[in-house]
Scaffold this motif. Structure first.
Motif, short mmCIF file in Angstrom:
data_model
loop_
_atom_site.label_atom_id
_atom_site.label_comp_id
_atom_site.label_asym_id
_atom_site.label_seq_id
_atom_site.Cartn_x
_atom_site.Cartn_y
_atom_site.Cartn_z
N UNK A 1 39.55 37.96 35.59
CA UNK A 1 40.37 39.15 35.80
C UNK A 1 41.80 38.81 36.21
N UNK A 2 41.97 38.08 37.30
CA UNK A 2 43.29 37.68 37.76
C UNK A 2 43.31 36.18 38.01
N UNK A 3 44.49 35.65 38.28
CA UNK A 3 44.66 34.20 38.35
C UNK A 3 43.76 33.56 39.39
N UNK A 4 43.68 34.13 40.58
CA UNK A 4 42.85 33.55 41.64
C UNK A 4 41.39 33.48 41.21
N UNK B 1 32.85 36.90 40.38
CA UNK B 1 33.46 38.16 39.99
C UNK B 1 32.74 39.38 40.50
N UNK B 2 32.77 40.44 39.70
CA UNK B 2 32.42 41.78 40.15
C UNK B 2 30.92 42.06 40.03
N UNK B 3 30.56 43.26 40.51
CA UNK B 3 29.16 43.67 40.47
C UNK B 3 28.67 43.90 39.05
N UNK B 4 29.58 44.17 38.12
CA UNK B 4 29.15 44.31 36.72
C UNK B 4 28.65 42.96 36.19
N UNK C 1 50.76 42.06 42.49
CA UNK C 1 50.73 41.95 41.03
C UNK C 1 50.59 40.50 40.59
N UNK C 2 49.70 40.29 39.62
CA UNK C 2 49.50 38.98 39.01
C UNK C 2 49.64 39.13 37.51
N UNK C 3 50.59 38.43 36.92
CA UNK C 3 50.83 38.56 35.48
C UNK C 3 49.69 37.94 34.69
N UNK C 4 49.15 38.72 33.74
CA UNK C 4 48.02 38.28 32.95
C UNK C 4 48.41 38.19 31.48
N UNK C 5 48.10 37.04 30.87
CA UNK C 5 48.44 36.80 29.46
C UNK C 5 47.91 37.93 28.58
N UNK D 1 39.06 30.11 40.62
CA UNK D 1 37.78 29.94 41.31
C UNK D 1 36.66 29.63 40.31
N UNK D 2 36.66 30.35 39.19
CA UNK D 2 35.64 30.10 38.16
C UNK D 2 35.76 28.70 37.59
N UNK D 3 36.99 28.28 37.28
CA UNK D 3 37.19 26.94 36.71
C UNK D 3 36.78 25.86 37.69
N UNK D 4 37.14 26.02 38.95
CA UNK D 4 36.76 25.03 39.95
C UNK D 4 35.24 24.93 40.09
N UNK D 5 34.56 26.06 40.00
CA UNK D 5 33.10 26.05 40.08
C UNK D 5 32.50 25.33 38.88
#
Length: 423
Positions: free
Chosen positions: A43-46, A2-5, A314-318, A50-54
């Protein structure tokens, strides 16, 4: 991930581990230590995939005996902790976005104090500086407030002390980051204090560059432009996500700004800070986006000529307003076609803007040596996301982290080529 934060959180946790005698390796490609900690993005689906696969890759490493313990923290586990615990039992414990410091206690090494200097994982000369957490903006598409909660500003003196510590350790360039930095201070006393913070940072000896990410267009603090104009070490650079331009889309996105206000915003920024480089993010395919909306966005991009621009579909987020109230009615192939068209336009604009720098002399900081080139950046370029300056290694010996005057001799769509000069 993810991000720099997230990176700042990881660096903080690494320092805590090291204070207890652990040896930490950042982003190891071949996990072979006793403990692995994965900081996730949600943040978004992609990013979630990626996080889950890792996590699954590291879970397998644990099953094979290559890891003793596996921990997960960050935005994904903040939002989906119960689901993750049920689906991936190999993980010893999941932590969220804010309770990750408990990890040391759970390992039997409680921290007596949190006053530790971050383990900087970027090149020593630059660091990310997080000034707040959370966000009080509730854009229709965004899950960040759901994950991180309300905006909470760090105390100004705490931030300034961190800057002084990092300068003492050799850091000269600071990427100021927040989910919404222009809101800094509002939760404390109702007033925006970002201009004051940046000005006080600029006055600290040893701070050579300050770069700002990420602003919000509504109620923009104009005093910030004065600070940028008057302090040479505040880069003429601003990262401000605009997302769209049509009033239809801006209203549906709940951006609380209009097309006319956005045009005036860009005009005033360029008037008050000549030469400013604006980075923005735009979105295509939001529910209800028509061909006319998209053409407005294209026309706006032609007019604004953003020096830096990224775009996404756009990626729909729950749990977001748009997921609960709108139908994701723009077909994926239309989203992709619009995205390709928008980025092709930006590619031409970027090439023209970079070509205009040929023949100019710019200050460049050297980030690394790579193959036949030293790779550096100007004040108009943030690490990892913006164009770089390539300087032949056979020209002269350059040092990473040093600043040089470089004459630009050639350009490509997203990179420059230069030669060092003595002034």
């Amino acid at each position: 991930m993810g991000c720099s934060k997230n990176l700042v959180d990881s660096e903080t946790l690494m320092s805590m581990f090291e204070a207890k005698g652990y040896h930490c390796v950042h982003d190891s490609k071949n996990p072979c230590g006793e403990i692995a900690v994965i900081n996730t993005c949600g943040f978004i689906q992609d990013a979630k995939e990626e996080s889950i696969n890792t996590i699954l890759e590291f879970a397998q490493a644990k099953e094979e005996g290559r890891l003793k313990k596996l921990f997960v923290m960050g935005c994904l586990s903040q939002r989906y902790q119960n689901e993750l615990e049920a689906e991936i039992p190999q993980v010893d414990k999941f932590y969220g976005k804010f309770n990750y410091k408990q990890l040391l206690t759970d390992l039997g090494s409680p921290m007596e104090t949190c006053d530790v200097v971050r383990h900087i994982t970027t090149p020593r000369h630059y660091a990310y500086l997080k000034i707040s957490e959370g966000c009080d903006r509730h854009c229709a598409y965004c899950a960040i407030p759901i994950i991180t909660g309300k905006h909470v500003s760090r105390p100004m003196e705490e931030i300034l002390q961190e800057v002084r510590q990092l300068v003492a350790d050799g850091t000269t360039e600071f990427q100021v980051i927040a989910q919404e930095l222009t809101y800094y201070g509002v939760d404390i006393d109702g007033r925006q204090h970002i201009a004051e913070l940046v000005e006080r940072m600029a006055e600290i000896p040893g701070v050579k560059w300050i770069r700002l990410h990420y602003a919000y267009p509504t109620h923009f603090p104009w005093e910030l432009l004065r600070v940028m104009r008057e302090h040479t070490n505040v880069c003429n650079y601003l990262d401000i996500a605009l997302q769209h331009i049509s009033d239809n889309m801006l209203a549906r996105m709940k951006r609380n700004v209009t097309k006319e206000e956005t045009y005036r915003l860009i005009e005033r920024m360029r008037e008050e800070v000549p030469g400013i480089h604006i980075r923005t993010t735009l979105m295509v395919g939001f529910p209800g986006e028509t061909d006319e909306d998209f053409e407005e966005l294209m026309e706006f991009t032609r007019w604004a000529r953003f020096e830096r621009m990224g775009a996404f579909a756009y990626s729909e987020e729950d749990g977001t307003y748009s997921a609960d109230n709108y139908e994701d009615d723009v077909p994926e192939e239309v989203k992709q076609r619009r995205l390709d068209k928008l980025m092709a336009l930006q590619q031409r604009i970027s090439a023209e803007i970079e070509a205009e720098k040929v023949g100019k002399t710019l200050k460049v900081v050297i980030d690394r040596k790579e193959g036949d080139y030293y790779v550096g950046r100007t004040e108009f370029c943030s690490p990892e996301v913006d164009p770089e300056v390539l300087i032949p290694v056979d020209e002269r010996q350059l040092r990473v982290g040093r600043y040089y005057n470089v004459r630009i001799v050639d350009s490509e769509e997203f990179d420059l080529y230069g030669t060092t000069i003595n002034l």
